[in-house]
Write a protein that holds these residues in place. Structure first.
Motif, mmCIF file in Angstrom:
data_model
loop_
_atom_site.group_PDB
_atom_site.id
_atom_site.type_symbol
_atom_site.label_atom_id
_atom_site.label_comp_id
_atom_site.label_asym_id
_atom_site.label_seq_id
_atom_site.Cartn_x
_atom_site.Cartn_y
_atom_site.Cartn_z
ATOM 1 N N PHE A 577 -32.111 -16.502 45.000
ATOM 2 C CA PHE A 577 -31.693 -15.105 45.161
ATOM 3 C C PHE A 577 -30.627 -14.745 44.130
ATOM 4 O O PHE A 577 -30.634 -13.646 43.569
ATOM 5 C CB PHE A 577 -31.149 -14.877 46.578
ATOM 6 C CG PHE A 577 -30.544 -13.510 46.779
ATOM 7 C CD1 PHE A 577 -31.302 -12.455 47.250
ATOM 8 C CD2 PHE A 577 -29.200 -13.272 46.486
ATOM 9 C CE1 PHE A 577 -30.750 -11.192 47.421
ATOM 10 C CE2 PHE A 577 -28.636 -12.014 46.644
ATOM 11 C CZ PHE A 577 -29.418 -10.970 47.117
ATOM 12 N N ALA A 578 -29.707 -15.670 43.866
ATOM 13 C CA ALA A 578 -28.597 -15.392 42.945
ATOM 14 C C ALA A 578 -29.056 -15.278 41.494
ATOM 15 O O ALA A 578 -28.281 -14.843 40.640
ATOM 16 C CB ALA A 578 -27.515 -16.460 43.067
ATOM 17 N N LEU A 579 -30.301 -15.648 41.202
ATOM 18 C CA LEU A 579 -30.869 -15.428 39.874
ATOM 19 C C LEU A 579 -31.505 -14.045 39.810
ATOM 20 O O LEU A 579 -31.308 -13.292 38.862
ATOM 21 C CB LEU A 579 -31.897 -16.517 39.550
ATOM 22 C CG LEU A 579 -32.599 -16.412 38.191
ATOM 23 C CD1 LEU A 579 -31.594 -16.522 37.050
ATOM 24 C CD2 LEU A 579 -33.682 -17.496 38.063
ATOM 25 N N TYR A 580 -32.294 -13.717 40.829
ATOM 26 C CA TYR A 580 -32.902 -12.399 40.950
ATOM 27 C C TYR A 580 -33.337 -12.212 42.410
ATOM 28 O O TYR A 580 -33.956 -13.109 42.958
ATOM 29 C CB TYR A 580 -34.128 -12.250 40.033
ATOM 30 C CG TYR A 580 -34.662 -10.834 40.043
ATOM 31 C CD1 TYR A 580 -34.263 -9.922 39.085
ATOM 32 C CD2 TYR A 580 -35.529 -10.403 41.040
ATOM 33 C CE1 TYR A 580 -34.727 -8.608 39.104
ATOM 34 C CE2 TYR A 580 -35.982 -9.104 41.075
ATOM 35 C CZ TYR A 580 -35.590 -8.205 40.116
ATOM 36 O OH TYR A 580 -36.031 -6.915 40.150
ATOM 37 N N PRO A 581 -33.010 -11.089 43.029
ATOM 38 C CA PRO A 581 -32.384 -9.893 42.474
ATOM 39 C C PRO A 581 -30.858 -9.958 42.353
ATOM 40 O O PRO A 581 -30.250 -9.013 41.868
ATOM 41 C CB PRO A 581 -32.784 -8.812 43.465
ATOM 42 C CG PRO A 581 -32.866 -9.533 44.769
ATOM 43 C CD PRO A 581 -33.425 -10.882 44.429
ATOM 44 N N GLY A 582 -30.244 -11.055 42.821
ATOM 45 C CA GLY A 582 -28.805 -11.214 42.663
ATOM 46 C C GLY A 582 -28.445 -11.532 41.219
ATOM 47 O O GLY A 582 -29.305 -11.588 40.333
#
Length: 751
Positions: A577-582
Motif C-alpha cells: 500500500f505504501a508504494l501505491y496508492p500510498g
C-alpha cells in the motif's frame, strides 16, 4: 508501419456481429441509469440497471457481543492461540445477520423488429467513446436500419432511436421483463404510447422501483396491447426510458412520467446534442496518442484483442482501453448518483458475485484511482457522498464493537452505508481500516484541486476516522502501538509449527494506512490553522508505530512477524500500500524499501500472482511507481491478454470493473506522477511507446499538463495552473524547472 493517430481518429469499440452473451454486450450509463446493449437484429435486449435498486432496507447489524469479548480475542491473538481467537471472533464480531444488502437488476427492455426475416448485411455494432453513443446498423433487403442508444445525464433518461433510410420501414414491439424475479413486478399501459413496470425491491424496509417507457413515433401507428407497446409503419421512433426508486423519490412513477412528458417536447437531435455536449465536457478533457498501426483500425475490437493475446502489438487498442476506463467512470459515477460498485452499475444477476456491493479493502478505492489524474474529479463526488453517509453508522460500529470514538468501517459497505463486518470470512471480515482508507480519497481530491473550502468540509471526516484509530491502537510488550485484531486482506500466514491463521496483531498495511491518514490530518490541520493539540497527538503516535520490515526473502514483510505466506502468489498485495496508492515507499527517499517492494512483486508474480484483473491492474501501478516502464507495460499487456472480456470489461473472473479503472490509472501513472512534490513526466515509459502525445492529465498542486514526446524524450510540455503556486517540473529532454505559476495561466517548455 506505425504512425501517430490523428486527433480526429475516433476511439470506439466495434464488432461485426451481435453479442451472444452479456460479456459481449456494450455498456451505456449516466451514473445512475445504465444498460447493456446486445445489438440483436430481429430482437434487441437492453439489460437495465438503476443504481438504487438494492434488496432490503437499513439495519443495525452490529454484534453487541463484540466489545465484551474484545479483550479476550486480543489476548488469544497476542499469545498465539490463533484457533481459539478466530473461533471466538467468528461468533462475537460477525454482523448479526452476517450479510449486508445486495445490488439488483432493474430488468430488461425487449424490442422485437418487424420485417426482419431476411439475412442482414453490413452489420456493425459499436460504442462511440468520443460521443458516448452506442450504435447498431445493418441492411436488410436494401434498407439500412440504424439504432442509436445513449444514457443522458442532463435528461436523466435512456434514449433509443430506431430509424431506416426508407419511409414507413420501422415497426417494433416493446416490453419489459424481469426474468427470475418477474413475480414481483407489475406492468401497465400508460396512455397509447407508454408502458410502466413497477415492483418492490424486496426485504424489510426495502424500496419500490419503477421504469417507464414512452414511444415517440414519426409517422405510422402506435398502440398498447397487453404488456406490449406496438409501433407499425413509422419512419423513425424515439423511445424514452426513465426509472427510479423510493430511495430518492417518494413516488418514482409520478416522477418518471413527469420527466418523460417534459422530454417529449424535445426532438431527438436536441436530446442527442444535449447529451453529447454534457458528456464531452468530461470525456474530451484528456487525449492520448500512442504509436499506432492504422490498418488495425479496420479490425473489430474482439479480433484486435485476440491478435494481442497471440503476441501482436496494438498500442492503439491500449489507448482505446485507457479511454474506455474514463468512459466507464463517467457512465457509472456522476454527481447525484451512487458510487461505482463492483460492477460499476452493470449487473444482470439477482444474486451477483460478492453482492455487487462496495468492497472497501481495495476494489471501491481502485474504482476511483483514475478520477483525479485522468481529469474526472466530478466523478469522484459520489464516493465522497457515501463516505459522509457512513459516518453515523460508523460511529455506532466504533462504539458498539470496540468502545472507540470516531467512526470505522470494515471491508464492505452497501447502499445504506452499513459499517458492520460483512460475512464471516476470517481473512477479510474483521478489518476495521475501511473508513481510514476511504478518507484518503478526500485528501487526494484536495491535493489535486487545492480547494480550501472542500478541505474545510472534509477535514472533520478525516479527523473522525483518525480518532477511531487513536482509540483502537493498543500497546504491545515493546511499547509500540499496534492494531489488534486485524488481518492482511485477504491472505493467511503459517507459523513454524504448521498452524495457519489470518487474525493477527499488526498487519503491515494497517500501519501504512494509519501513517498516510495521520499525515494527511496533520497537514490539513496546518493548512486550516486548527487543532494543534490533536496534531501533536498524531505526531507522537506516529513515532510509536512499527517501522516497515524487510523479511528473509528480501521482501516487505506482510505482518509484524516474518511469517510464511500460505499463498505466496496471493491476489492481494496489501503490504505494498505504501508504494501505491500510498507514498511511503519511494525510489528516491527510501531506496531500500523500494528495492524490497520490487522483490515482493517479483515473488508474488513468480508464484502466479496477478491472476485476477484488479490485482494485475494494481501491479501496473506498482511498477510505474518503481519507474520500471518495461514491467509496467508487460503487465498492461497481461491485463488485456488474460483479464479482459470481448467488450473490454475487466475479468476477475467474473466481470468486475475495478480492473478497468485500475488499468487506466496505471497507464496514466506511467506517463505522469506528482506525488512527491514534483511533476515528473514519463517516469515509467516503455520503449514501445517511444513517441506519443497526451493532453489533460492532472497533477497534484492544481495543474493540468499536456506534453508530446519523441525518442523517449519530452519535446514540449504545457502546464496550466488552476491556482497560484509553485510548480516543479522534471522530464526527460527538458531542463528541470521551478516556477511560480499564476492561476489561469499556461506555461510552455520546449527542448
Amino acid at each position: 508501419m506505425t504512425s501517430m493517430a490523428s486527433t480526429e481518429q475516433k476511439h470506439r469499440l466495434w464488432y461485426g456481429k451481435p453479442a451472444s452473451e452479456w460479456n459481449e454486450a456494450l455498456p451505456i450509463g449516466n451514473g445512475r441509469l445504465g444498460a447493456m446493449i446486445f445489438g440483436g437484429i430481429a430482437e434487441e435486449k437492453l439489460q437495465l440497471n438503476e443504481d438504487s435498486v438494492w434488496y432490503g432496507g437499513p439495519r443495525n447489524r452490529n454484534n453487541e457481543d463484540a466489545l465484551p469479548h474484545l479483550p479476550e480475542v486480543r489476548r488469544l491473538i497476542l499469545e498465539g492461540q490463533l484457533q481459539k481467537a478466530e473461533e471466538l471472533a467468528a461468533m462475537t464480531m460477525a454482523g448479526t445477520p452476517e450479510a449486508q444488502r445486495h445490488y439488483l437488476p432493474l430488468g430488461d427492455l425487449l424490442l422485437s423488429f418487424g420485417h426482419h426475416g431476411e439475412h442482414a448485411e453490413d452489420y456493425v455494432r459499436e460504442l462511440d467513446l468520443e460521443h458516448g453513443v452506442a450504435r447498431v446498423s445493418y441492411r436488410i433487403g436494401g434498407v439500412r436500419y440504424t439504432r442509436e442508444m445513449f444514457a443522458s445525464y442532463p435528461d436523466q433518461a435512456i434514449i433509443i432511436r430506431v430509424s431506416a433510410d426508407k419511409e414507413a420501414a420501422v415497426s417494433l414491439k416493446a416490453r419489459f421483463n424481469r426474468r427470475e424475479w418477474r413475480y414481483l413486478e407489475q406492468t401497465a399501459k400508460w396512455e397509447k404510447n407508454g408502458l410502466v413496470m413497477r415492483g418492490e425491491c424486496g426485504g424489510k424496509g426495502g424500496s419500490s422501483f419503477c421504469a417507464v417507457l414512452k414511444a415517440l413515433p414519426e409517422g405510422g401507428t402506435c398502440r398498447t396491447l397487453g404488456e406490449y407497446l406496438l409501433v407499425e409503419g413509422a419512419d423513425a421512433i424515439t423511445l424514452l426510458l426513465a426509472a427510479g426508486t423510493t430511495f430518492r423519490q417518494p413516488d418514482p412513477e409520478l416522477s418518471c412520467k413527469q420527466q418523460l412528458t417534459e422530454l417529449s417536447r424535445f426532438t431527438y437531435p436536441e436530446l442527442r446534442v444535449r447529451h453529447i455536449a454534457n458528456y464531452q465536457e468530461l470525456y474530451g478533457r484528456v487525449n492520448l496518442e500512442l504509436p499506432e498501426s492504422p490498418e488495425l483500425q479496420a479490425l473489430p475490437t474482439d479480433e484486435r484483442l485476440d491478435r494481442l493475446r497471440k503476441g501482436g502489438e496494438d498500442h492503439g487498442l491500449i489507448a482505446t482501453y485507457f479511454q474506455f476506463g474514463r468512459y466507464l467512470l463517467i457512465s457509472s459515477s456522476r454527481p447525484g448518483s451512487l458510487p461505482a460498485n463492483l460492477q460499476g452499475i452493470w449487473n444482470d444477476s439477482f444474486t451477483p458475485p460478492w453482492d455487487s456491493k462496495f468492497t472497501i479493502n481495495i476494489n471501491t478505492q481502485m474504482n476511483y484511482w483514475l478520477a483525479e489524474n485522468c481529469n474526472l474529479a466530478e466523478c469522484h463526488e459520489p464516493l465522497f457522498d457515501l463516505i459522509e453517509r457512513m459516518r453515523e453508522p460508523g460511529r455506532v460500529t466504533a462504539r458498539t464493537m470496540y468502545g472507540c470514538s470516531g467512526f470505522t468501517a470494515h471491508h464492505n459497505t452497501d447502499i445504506w452505508a452499513d459499517t458492520a463486518p460483512q460475512d464471516t470470512y476470517l481473512p477479510a471480515s474483521f478489518w476495521p481500516m475501511g473508513a481510514a482508507w476511504l478518507c484518503l480519497h478526500l485528501w487526494e481530491h484536495y491535493r489535486f484541486s487545492q480547494d480550501a473550502s472542500f478541505l474545510e468540509r472534509s477535514y472533520e471526516t478525516m479527523k473522525e476516522a483518525a480518532l477511531f484509530l487513536l482509540d483502537y491502537l493498543i500497546e504491545d510488550e515493546e511499547g509500540r502501538l499496534i492494531t489488534c485484531p486485524s488481518v492482511s486482506p485477504e491472505n493467511s500466514y503459517k507459523l513454524p509449527n504448521g498452524e495457519t491463521g489470518v487474525l493477527c496483531s499488526g498487519a503491515s498495511m494497517d500501519f501504512q494506512i494509519i501513517e498516510a491518514l495521520f499525515e494527511a490530518c496533520i497537514r490539513s490541520s496546518e493548512i486550516l490553522g486548527r487543532d494543534e493539540a490533536f496534531r501533536e497527538e498524531l505526531v507522537t503516535t506516529l513515532k510509536r508505530l512499527p517501522e516497515p520490515q524487510i523479511g528473509k526473502y528480501g521482501q516487505i514483510q506482510e505482518w509484524m512477524e516474518d511469517y510464511e505466506e500460505l499463498e505466496p502468489g496471493h491476489r492481494h498485495i496489501s503490504h505494498l500500500f505504501a508504494l501505491y496508492p500510498g507514498e511511503g515507499f519511494s525510489v528516491d527517499r527510501t531506496p531500500e524499501l523500494a528495492a524490497a517492494a520490487r522483490k515482493t512483486l517479483e515473488r508474488r508474480l513468480a508464484h502466479g500472482g496477478g491472476h485476477t484483473g484488479w490485482s494485475r491492474a494494481w501491479i501496473i501501478n506498482f511498477w510505474a511507481r518503481l519507474r520500471d516502464g518495461s514491467k509496467a507495460f508487460e503487465n498492461v499487456k497481461e491485463l488485456l491478454k488474460h483479464s479482459t472480456l470481448p467488450n473490454l470489461f475487466d475479468n476477475h473472473p467474473p466481470f468486475q470493473i475495478d480492473g478497468n479503472f485500475g488499468g487506466t490509472a496505471g497507464i496514466a501513472e506511467m506517463l505522469l506522477q506528482s506525488h512527491e512534490g514534483v511533476i515528473q513526466l514519463l517516469p515509467a515509459l516503455p520503449e514501445a511507446w517511444n513517441e506519443g502525445k497526451v493532453s489533460g492529465l492532472r497533477a497534484r498542486g492544481g495543474f493540468t499538463v499536456d506534453f508530446t514526446w519523441a525518442a523517449g524524450k519530452v519535446t514540449e510540455a504545457q502546464v496550466t495552473c488552476s491556482v497560484t503556486g509553485t510548480c516543479r517540473l522534471v522530464a526527460p529532454g527538458l531542463e528541470p524547472v521551478t516556477f511560480a505559476g499564476e492561476a489561469g495561466r499556461t506555461y510552455v517548455f520546449r527542448q
